[in-house]
Design an enzyme around this catalytic site. Sequence first.
Site, PDB file in Angstrom:
ATOM      1  N   HIS A   1       4.923   6.049   0.192  1.00 37.46           N
ATOM      2  CA  HIS A   1       5.845   4.678  -0.316  1.00 37.46           C
ATOM      3  C   HIS A   1       6.833   4.258   0.898  1.00 37.46           C
ATOM      4  O   HIS A   1       7.104   4.971   1.636  1.00 37.46           O
ATOM      5  CB  HIS A   1       6.702   5.032  -1.387  1.00 37.46           C
ATOM      6  CG  HIS A   1       7.192   3.848  -1.986  1.00 37.46           C
ATOM      7  ND1 HIS A   1       8.458   2.913  -1.657  1.00 37.46           N
ATOM      8  CD2 HIS A   1       6.963   2.891  -2.947  1.00 37.46           C
ATOM      9  CE1 HIS A   1       8.686   2.006  -2.178  1.00 37.46           C
ATOM     10  NE2 HIS A   1       7.762   1.907  -3.257  1.00 37.46           N
TER      11      HIS A   1
ATOM     12  N   GLY B   1       8.732  -1.731  -9.461  1.00 36.43           N
ATOM     13  CA  GLY B   1       9.934  -1.163  -9.162  1.00 36.43           C
ATOM     14  C   GLY B   1      10.936  -1.900 -10.119  1.00 36.43           C
ATOM     15  O   GLY B   1      11.121  -1.340 -11.422  1.00 36.43           O
TER      16      GLY B   1
ATOM     17  N   ASN C   1       7.743   2.555 -10.736  1.00 36.93           N
ATOM     18  CA  ASN C   1       8.223   3.368  -9.895  1.00 36.93           C
ATOM     19  C   ASN C   1       9.930   3.184 -10.064  1.00 36.93           C
ATOM     20  O   ASN C   1      10.474   2.225  -9.652  1.00 36.93           O
ATOM     21  CB  ASN C   1       7.831   3.011  -8.442  1.00 36.93           C
ATOM     22  CG  ASN C   1       8.627   3.545  -7.351  1.00 36.93           C
ATOM     23  OD1 ASN C   1       9.208   4.744  -7.831  1.00 36.93           O
ATOM     24  ND2 ASN C   1       8.671   3.200  -6.179  1.00 36.93           N
ATOM     25  N   TRP C   2      10.536   4.207 -10.672  1.00 35.35           N
ATOM     26  CA  TRP C   2      11.983   4.185 -10.895  1.00 35.35           C
ATOM     27  C   TRP C   2      12.666   4.544  -9.669  1.00 35.35           C
ATOM     28  O   TRP C   2      13.943   4.360  -9.698  1.00 35.35           O
ATOM     29  CB  TRP C   2      12.172   5.209 -12.308  1.00 35.35           C
ATOM     30  CG  TRP C   2      11.846   4.358 -13.371  1.00 35.35           C
ATOM     31  CD1 TRP C   2      11.530   3.309 -13.643  1.00 35.35           C
ATOM     32  CD2 TRP C   2      11.666   5.079 -14.665  1.00 35.35           C
ATOM     33  NE1 TRP C   2      11.192   3.125 -15.123  1.00 35.35           N
ATOM     34  CE2 TRP C   2      11.494   4.242 -15.750  1.00 35.35           C
ATOM     35  CE3 TRP C   2      12.244   6.569 -15.163  1.00 35.35           C
ATOM     36  CZ2 TRP C   2      11.476   4.708 -16.854  1.00 35.35           C
ATOM     37  CZ3 TRP C   2      12.164   6.995 -16.425  1.00 35.35           C
ATOM     38  CH2 TRP C   2      11.827   5.908 -17.213  1.00 35.35           C
ATOM     39  N   LYS C   3      12.097   5.115  -8.774  1.00 30.07           N
ATOM     40  CA  LYS C   3      12.878   5.410  -7.418  1.00 30.07           C
ATOM     41  C   LYS C   3      14.095   6.285  -7.732  1.00 30.07           C
ATOM     42  O   LYS C   3      13.912   7.439  -8.742  1.00 30.07           O
ATOM     43  CB  LYS C   3      13.596   4.053  -6.874  1.00 30.07           C
ATOM     44  CG  LYS C   3      12.351   2.910  -6.690  1.00 30.07           C
ATOM     45  CD  LYS C   3      12.906   1.765  -5.879  1.00 30.07           C
ATOM     46  CE  LYS C   3      11.445   0.668  -5.758  1.00 30.07           C
ATOM     47  NZ  LYS C   3      11.745  -0.084  -4.969  1.00 30.07           N
TER      48      LYS C   3
ATOM     49  N   SER D   1       7.606  -7.171  -6.335  1.00 31.63           N
ATOM     50  CA  SER D   1       8.254  -8.022  -6.984  1.00 31.63           C
ATOM     51  C   SER D   1       7.478  -8.444  -8.424  1.00 31.63           C
ATOM     52  O   SER D   1       7.464  -9.641  -8.520  1.00 31.63           O
ATOM     53  CB  SER D   1       8.371  -9.225  -6.304  1.00 31.63           C
ATOM     54  OG  SER D   1       9.435  -8.929  -5.022  1.00 31.63           O
TER      55      SER D   1
ATOM     56  N   GLY E   1      10.872  -4.821  -3.317  1.00 30.76           N
ATOM     57  CA  GLY E   1      12.619  -4.962  -3.543  1.00 30.76           C
ATOM     58  C   GLY E   1      13.086  -5.952  -2.972  1.00 30.76           C
ATOM     59  O   GLY E   1      14.109  -6.114  -2.699  1.00 30.76           O
TER      60      GLY E   1
ATOM     61  N   GLU F   1       9.541   3.129   1.265  1.00 31.25           N
ATOM     62  CA  GLU F   1      11.016   3.760   1.312  1.00 31.25           C
ATOM     63  C   GLU F   1      10.862   4.992   2.252  1.00 31.25           C
ATOM     64  O   GLU F   1      11.898   5.460   2.631  1.00 31.25           O
ATOM     65  CB  GLU F   1      11.573   3.661   0.092  1.00 31.25           C
ATOM     66  CG  GLU F   1      12.066   2.189  -0.447  1.00 31.25           C
ATOM     67  CD  GLU F   1      11.854   2.026  -1.757  1.00 31.25           C
ATOM     68  OE1 GLU F   1      11.897   2.780  -2.563  1.00 31.25           O
ATOM     69  OE2 GLU F   1      11.857   0.871  -2.203  1.00 31.25           O
TER      70      GLU F   1
ATOM     71  N   GLU G   1       1.112  -2.840  -0.821  1.00 29.53           N
ATOM     72  CA  GLU G   1       2.426  -3.164  -0.979  1.00 29.53           C
ATOM     73  C   GLU G   1       2.919  -4.093   0.280  1.00 29.53           C
ATOM     74  O   GLU G   1       3.509  -3.430   1.253  1.00 29.53           O
ATOM     75  CB  GLU G   1       3.276  -2.025  -1.554  1.00 29.53           C
ATOM     76  CG  GLU G   1       3.058  -1.468  -2.745  1.00 29.53           C
ATOM     77  CD  GLU G   1       4.060  -0.489  -3.132  1.00 29.53           C
ATOM     78  OE1 GLU G   1       4.717  -1.028  -4.049  1.00 29.53           O
ATOM     79  OE2 GLU G   1       4.314   0.568  -2.870  1.00 29.53           O
TER      80      GLU G   1
HETATM   81  C1  PEP Z   1       8.212  -0.688  -5.271  1.00 31.57           C
HETATM   82  O1  PEP Z   1       9.200  -0.013  -5.173  1.00 31.57           O
HETATM   83  O2  PEP Z   1       7.215  -0.113  -5.168  1.00 31.57           O
HETATM   84  C2  PEP Z   1       8.135  -1.965  -5.822  1.00 31.57           C
HETATM   85  C3  PEP Z   1       7.244  -2.673  -5.750  1.00 31.57           C
HETATM   86  O3  PEP Z   1       9.380  -2.631  -5.943  1.00 31.57           O
HETATM   87  P1  PEP Z   1       9.620  -3.882  -6.744  1.00 31.57           P
HETATM   88  O4  PEP Z   1       8.526  -3.929  -7.812  1.00 31.57           O
HETATM   89  O5  PEP Z   1      11.150  -3.928  -7.120  1.00 31.57           O
HETATM   90  O6  PEP Z   1       9.468  -4.905  -5.541  1.00 31.57           O
END
Ligand code: PEP
Length: 259
Positions: free
Chosen positions: A93, A232, A9-11, A211, A171, A95, A165
């Site tokens: 998601h 992410g 997931n590149w956001k 993470s 994040g 966010e 998640e």
């Molecule tokens: C995400 O944005 O879905 C995510 C899991 O981010 P990260 O891996 O950076 O925690």
Amino acid sequence: MRKPFIIANWKMNKDVHESMRFVEAIKNKLPVDQEIGIAPQAVSLYNMKLTAGNSNLQIIAQNASAQADGPYTGEISLRTLVDAGATYVMLGHLERRRLFNESNLVINEKVLAALDAGITPIICTDEEMVQTEINGEIHYVFQQLKTVLNGVSPDQLKDIVISYEPSWAVGSKHTANPDIAEAGCRQIRQSLADSYNYDVADQVRILYGGSVNPQNIQEIMAKPNVDGALIGRASLDVNNFLQMINYQQQAQLQAAQAI
Ligand code: PEP
């Protein structure tokens, strides 16, 4: 048999050319026995699909409108995403919920619209659940998921992908904990079995997100109810991503070195 699925997931990172270069670098190094996907910014989808060519890299949208078309300035329709080559769309998601106030009802509309448009939803959900007792056993009901799946048939559910998640792990500086990942994915599966049936719940792929990195992915993916990872930050670096999608080969290599 549930096929493992690893998603970047590149956001809101990487421009069109950076995205295409990344695909070029990985497209001939994808593991055959797993599904691999990247969710870039929408403007990169079409070019990434062209760059991916005949490889089986999945190009994934990060969001979509529930409306078919019309006066919705700034929105992107599901039909356009399909036309651009997206095979999956991420919905709900953390966010999107936190920063853009997307409610469960809105996400539910998007899920139903995606199914109608022929694109598979990847539904993100967090740790909000309530305990309940069924036949003397503790079961869990995932509140967000329940509303978001309203109107989804058992047959449709089989193909939907769910990502667990926990909000504190996305994040954040927390280290992903494989046991928490397994417990959350198992509880979601049990909750689906309670509201649909065991057979359907057993077919749904449930991913863990929060993470994940090259150091912890092997242990997370070894858990029986974790069918993949949504990644992410650690997915932005091409070498990290290659290491993570090829975690099985890495494990075999380490085992051979240990002999
Ligand atoms: C995400 O944005 O879905 C995510 C899991 O981010 P990260 O891996 O950076 O925690």
